[in-house]
Design a protein around this motif. Structure first.
Motif, PDB file in Angstrom:
ATOM      1  N   ARG A  55      36.155  27.916  48.159  1.00 51.10           N
ATOM      2  CA  ARG A  55      35.107  27.056  48.709  1.00 51.10           C
ATOM      3  C   ARG A  55      33.868  27.462  48.302  1.00 51.10           C
ATOM      4  NH1 ARG A  55      38.360  26.836  53.505  1.00 51.10           N
ATOM      5  NH2 ARG A  55      36.655  28.303  54.531  1.00 51.10           N
ATOM      6  N   ARG A  56      33.585  28.960  48.350  1.00 49.31           N
ATOM      7  CA  ARG A  56      32.347  29.382  48.059  1.00 49.31           C
ATOM      8  C   ARG A  56      31.995  29.054  46.629  1.00 49.31           C
ATOM      9  NH1 ARG A  56      27.215  30.020  47.746  1.00 49.31           N
ATOM     10  NH2 ARG A  56      26.399  32.055  47.108  1.00 49.31           N
ATOM     11  N   THR A  57      32.893  29.591  45.807  1.00 55.07           N
ATOM     12  CA  THR A  57      32.825  29.510  44.087  1.00 55.07           C
ATOM     13  C   THR A  57      32.776  28.118  43.727  1.00 55.07           C
ATOM     14  OG1 THR A  57      35.067  29.609  43.989  1.00 55.07           O
ATOM     15  CG2 THR A  57      33.627  31.765  43.924  1.00 55.07           C
ATOM     16  N   ALA A  58      33.355  27.110  44.473  1.00 55.52           N
ATOM     17  CA  ALA A  58      33.285  25.773  44.101  1.00 55.52           C
ATOM     18  C   ALA A  58      32.104  25.145  44.260  1.00 55.52           C
ATOM     19  CB  ALA A  58      34.037  24.875  44.963  1.00 55.52           C
ATOM     20  N   LEU A  59      31.423  25.667  45.533  1.00 54.50           N
ATOM     21  CA  LEU A  59      29.652  25.345  45.697  1.00 54.50           C
ATOM     22  C   LEU A  59      28.772  26.050  44.472  1.00 54.50           C
ATOM     23  CD1 LEU A  59      29.419  25.842  49.616  1.00 54.50           C
ATOM     24  CD2 LEU A  59      29.188  23.681  48.093  1.00 54.50           C
ATOM     25  N   ILE A  60      29.146  27.245  44.098  1.00 55.32           N
ATOM     26  CA  ILE A  60      28.369  27.885  42.998  1.00 55.32           C
ATOM     27  C   ILE A  60      28.459  26.974  41.607  1.00 55.32           C
ATOM     28  CG2 ILE A  60      28.313  29.840  41.522  1.00 55.32           C
ATOM     29  CD1 ILE A  60      28.835  31.677  43.980  1.00 55.32           C
ATOM     30  N   ALA A  61      29.834  26.744  41.264  1.00 59.81           N
ATOM     31  CA  ALA A  61      30.027  25.976  40.204  1.00 59.81           C
ATOM     32  C   ALA A  61      29.357  24.553  40.002  1.00 59.81           C
ATOM     33  CB  ALA A  61      31.466  25.785  39.884  1.00 59.81           C
ATOM     34  N   SER A  62      29.330  24.003  41.130  1.00 53.47           N
ATOM     35  CA  SER A  62      28.795  22.801  41.167  1.00 53.47           C
ATOM     36  C   SER A  62      27.407  22.523  41.737  1.00 53.47           C
ATOM     37  CB  SER A  62      29.668  21.758  42.118  1.00 53.47           C
ATOM     38  OG  SER A  62      29.547  22.270  43.519  1.00 53.47           O
TER      39      SER A  62
ATOM     40  N   ASN B   3      43.707  35.315  33.819  1.00 58.15           N
ATOM     41  CA  ASN B   3      42.478  36.307  33.741  1.00 58.15           C
ATOM     42  C   ASN B   3      41.307  36.076  34.648  1.00 58.15           C
ATOM     43  OD1 ASN B   3      43.518  37.682  31.271  1.00 58.15           O
ATOM     44  ND2 ASN B   3      43.857  35.761  30.718  1.00 58.15           N
ATOM     45  N   ALA B   4      39.938  36.096  34.296  1.00 59.75           N
ATOM     46  CA  ALA B   4      38.877  35.953  35.016  1.00 59.75           C
ATOM     47  C   ALA B   4      38.812  34.479  35.682  1.00 59.75           C
ATOM     48  CB  ALA B   4      37.581  36.270  34.238  1.00 59.75           C
ATOM     49  N   THR B   5      38.617  34.478  37.182  1.00 61.79           N
ATOM     50  CA  THR B   5      38.396  33.261  37.806  1.00 61.79           C
ATOM     51  C   THR B   5      37.390  33.567  38.792  1.00 61.79           C
ATOM     52  OG1 THR B   5      39.654  33.743  39.744  1.00 61.79           O
ATOM     53  CG2 THR B   5      40.974  32.689  37.986  1.00 61.79           C
ATOM     54  N   LEU B   6      36.595  32.307  39.173  1.00 65.31           N
ATOM     55  CA  LEU B   6      35.387  32.611  40.237  1.00 65.31           C
ATOM     56  C   LEU B   6      35.728  33.120  41.581  1.00 65.31           C
ATOM     57  CD1 LEU B   6      33.499  29.595  39.220  1.00 65.31           C
ATOM     58  CD2 LEU B   6      32.774  31.809  38.843  1.00 65.31           C
ATOM     59  N   PRO B   7      36.844  32.711  42.216  1.00 68.18           N
ATOM     60  CA  PRO B   7      37.330  33.461  43.241  1.00 68.18           C
ATOM     61  C   PRO B   7      37.380  35.089  43.267  1.00 68.18           C
ATOM     62  CG  PRO B   7      38.323  31.351  43.123  1.00 68.18           C
ATOM     63  CD  PRO B   7      37.561  31.742  41.617  1.00 68.18           C
ATOM     64  N   VAL B   8      38.110  35.375  42.225  1.00 67.14           N
ATOM     65  CA  VAL B   8      38.404  36.855  42.011  1.00 67.14           C
ATOM     66  C   VAL B   8      37.225  37.540  41.844  1.00 67.14           C
ATOM     67  CG1 VAL B   8      39.188  38.505  40.176  1.00 67.14           C
ATOM     68  CG2 VAL B   8      40.949  36.893  41.191  1.00 67.14           C
ATOM     69  N   SER B   9      36.166  36.892  40.958  1.00 65.79           N
ATOM     70  CA  SER B   9      35.023  37.385  40.543  1.00 65.79           C
ATOM     71  C   SER B   9      34.119  37.416  41.786  1.00 65.79           C
ATOM     72  CB  SER B   9      33.987  36.568  39.329  1.00 65.79           C
ATOM     73  OG  SER B   9      34.861  36.638  38.182  1.00 65.79           O
ATOM     74  N   LEU B  10      34.100  36.643  42.464  1.00 65.04           N
ATOM     75  CA  LEU B  10      33.221  36.834  43.905  1.00 65.04           C
ATOM     76  C   LEU B  10      33.806  37.775  44.803  1.00 65.04           C
ATOM     77  CD1 LEU B  10      31.379  35.534  46.055  1.00 65.04           C
ATOM     78  CD2 LEU B  10      33.502  33.983  46.887  1.00 65.04           C
ATOM     79  N   THR B  11      35.420  38.053  44.910  1.00 66.00           N
ATOM     80  CA  THR B  11      35.670  39.171  45.552  1.00 66.00           C
ATOM     81  C   THR B  11      35.272  40.282  45.289  1.00 66.00           C
ATOM     82  OG1 THR B  11      37.653  37.652  46.114  1.00 66.00           O
ATOM     83  CG2 THR B  11      37.878  40.033  46.276  1.00 66.00           C
ATOM     84  N   MET B  12      35.244  40.750  43.790  1.00 60.40           N
ATOM     85  CA  MET B  12      34.806  41.837  43.098  1.00 60.40           C
ATOM     86  C   MET B  12      33.214  42.131  43.263  1.00 60.40           C
ATOM     87  SD  MET B  12      37.261  41.643  39.736  1.00 60.40           S
ATOM     88  CE  MET B  12      36.801  43.366  39.066  1.00 60.40           C
ATOM     89  N   VAL B  13      32.446  40.989  43.118  1.00 59.44           N
ATOM     90  CA  VAL B  13      30.985  41.057  43.191  1.00 59.44           C
ATOM     91  C   VAL B  13      30.646  41.502  44.672  1.00 59.44           C
ATOM     92  CG1 VAL B  13      30.391  39.871  41.257  1.00 59.44           C
ATOM     93  CG2 VAL B  13      30.219  38.719  43.607  1.00 59.44           C
ATOM     94  N   ARG B  14      31.329  40.978  45.701  1.00 62.31           N
ATOM     95  CA  ARG B  14      31.163  41.664  47.094  1.00 62.31           C
ATOM     96  C   ARG B  14      31.374  42.708  47.427  1.00 62.31           C
ATOM     97  NH1 ARG B  14      31.629  35.638  50.675  1.00 62.31           N
ATOM     98  NH2 ARG B  14      30.015  35.053  49.488  1.00 62.31           N
TER      99      ARG B  14
END
Length: 319
Positions: free
Chosen positions: A30-37, A228-239
């Motif tokens: 949900r969080r990454t969908a908001l970032i993308a849109s 490979n890279a997805t926004l939810p995975v990336s969000l997890t890593m940057v947090r």
């Protein structure tokens, strides 16, 4: 990578920093969908973001049929990633635009080093049995030493996924720590191969162990996994990056790789970095994008910004 950027010294293995953490995939999606849109960047601001994305690209060729000639052509593109007439029309013809690095296999490192001589562009090399990482540790460390001796300034290592899947955090820590020590002055990016770790909770825990072991960057993928890279995975890593910074005071870089192909992808990941970590993580010393075809689409988008027309992709070939 900025020479003034402080290296990550790592810490002892601190299980309490990650073992009780649970990541909710639905919330991350949900969080990454908001970032993308939610973020719209237009015209000159969009061009500025895309130019910044280029500065953060690790321009990559990791194919079984790589040749010295292909690597030289890639390095020429890294030196001049966008046609001069487009840069002049954007008013940035004199900024010395280059990509963040060129990433190749160890045997291609000397060819890349020679082709990039005098440019200031670092050569990154994958190592440690890329992409599976299933060769014995002594050979994996020897591969790091070889790449560094050949002139690689950055080493992209791969972890043993089994250690994560079995929760063997000490083994994972010891492996990455040995790799970090073998890298010496070369900056180390730890590839987690997130598409093979099963859960976002595992992604968070592996990220934290890699940073504790001294990784200068954590990286999503080899580009060879089914996902490979997805926004939810990336969000997890940057947090995880943010938590590590809060605990230690050290800033660790992030590199998504695999599947980023369009200018829109680059904008989404830059937005993620800005919203979650702030402006410093939109700079190449803390953010890289592992990509090959992405650059051509960004150049095509920049030409559209100037002319109002889209050129065919063949007009922006990588080599």
């Amino acid at each position: 990578m900025s020479e003034s950027h402080e290296r990550n010294p790592g810490t002892p293995l601190e299980r309490g920093w990650f073992e009780d953490v649970q990541i909710n995939r639905s919330a991350a999606e949900r969080r990454t969908a908001l970032i993308a849109s939610g973020r719209t960047v237009k015209k000159k601001h969009q061009a500025a973001w895309l130019l910044r994305a280029i500065q953060c690209i690790d321009l990559t060729t990791l194919s079984g049929d790589d040749t010295p000639g292909r690597v030289r052509r890639l390095c020429n593109k890294a030196r001049q990633p966008v046609r001069q007439d487009i840069l002049d029309a954007l008013g940035v013809g004199d900024i010395g635009l280059t990509t963040g690095a060129v990433c190749v296999y160890p045997t291609m490192v000397p060819h890349a080093v020679k082709a990039l001589e005098g440019s200031g562009i670092p050569v990154a090399s994958v190592a440690t049995g890329f992409p599976a990482g299933l060769t014995p540790l002594p050979q994996r460390l020897a591969e790091i030493r070889y790449a560094v001796e050949q002139g690689a300034a950055e080493i992209d290592i791969v972890i043993t996924r089994e250690h994560v899947l079995l929760g063997n955090w000490q083994a994972l820590y010891d492996e990455i720590r040995a790799m970090r020590e073998t890298c010496g002055e070369a900056h180390m990016k730890a590839i987690l191969a997130t598409g093979e770790l099963g859960t976002l909770t595992n992604v968070y825990r592996a990220s934290m162990v890699a940073m504790q072991a001294g990784a200068d960057f954590i990286k999503t993928s080899t580009g060879k996994e089914p996902e490979n890279a997805t926004l939810p995975v990336s969000l997890t890593m940057v947090r995880a990056l943010r938590d590590y910074r809060d605990l230690t005071g050290h800033n660790i870089g992030f590199k998504p790789a695999g599947g980023l192909r369009t200018a829109k992808d680059a904008m989404n990941w830059l937005a993620l970095m800005k919203e979650e970590l702030g402006g410093p993580w939109m700079e190449p010393h803390l953010f890289r994008i592992g990509a090959s075809s992405l650059l051509a689409d960004i150049e095509r988008q920049l030409e559209h910004n100037v002319t109002g027309r889209y050129a065919s992709a063949e007009h922006h070939a990588l080599s």
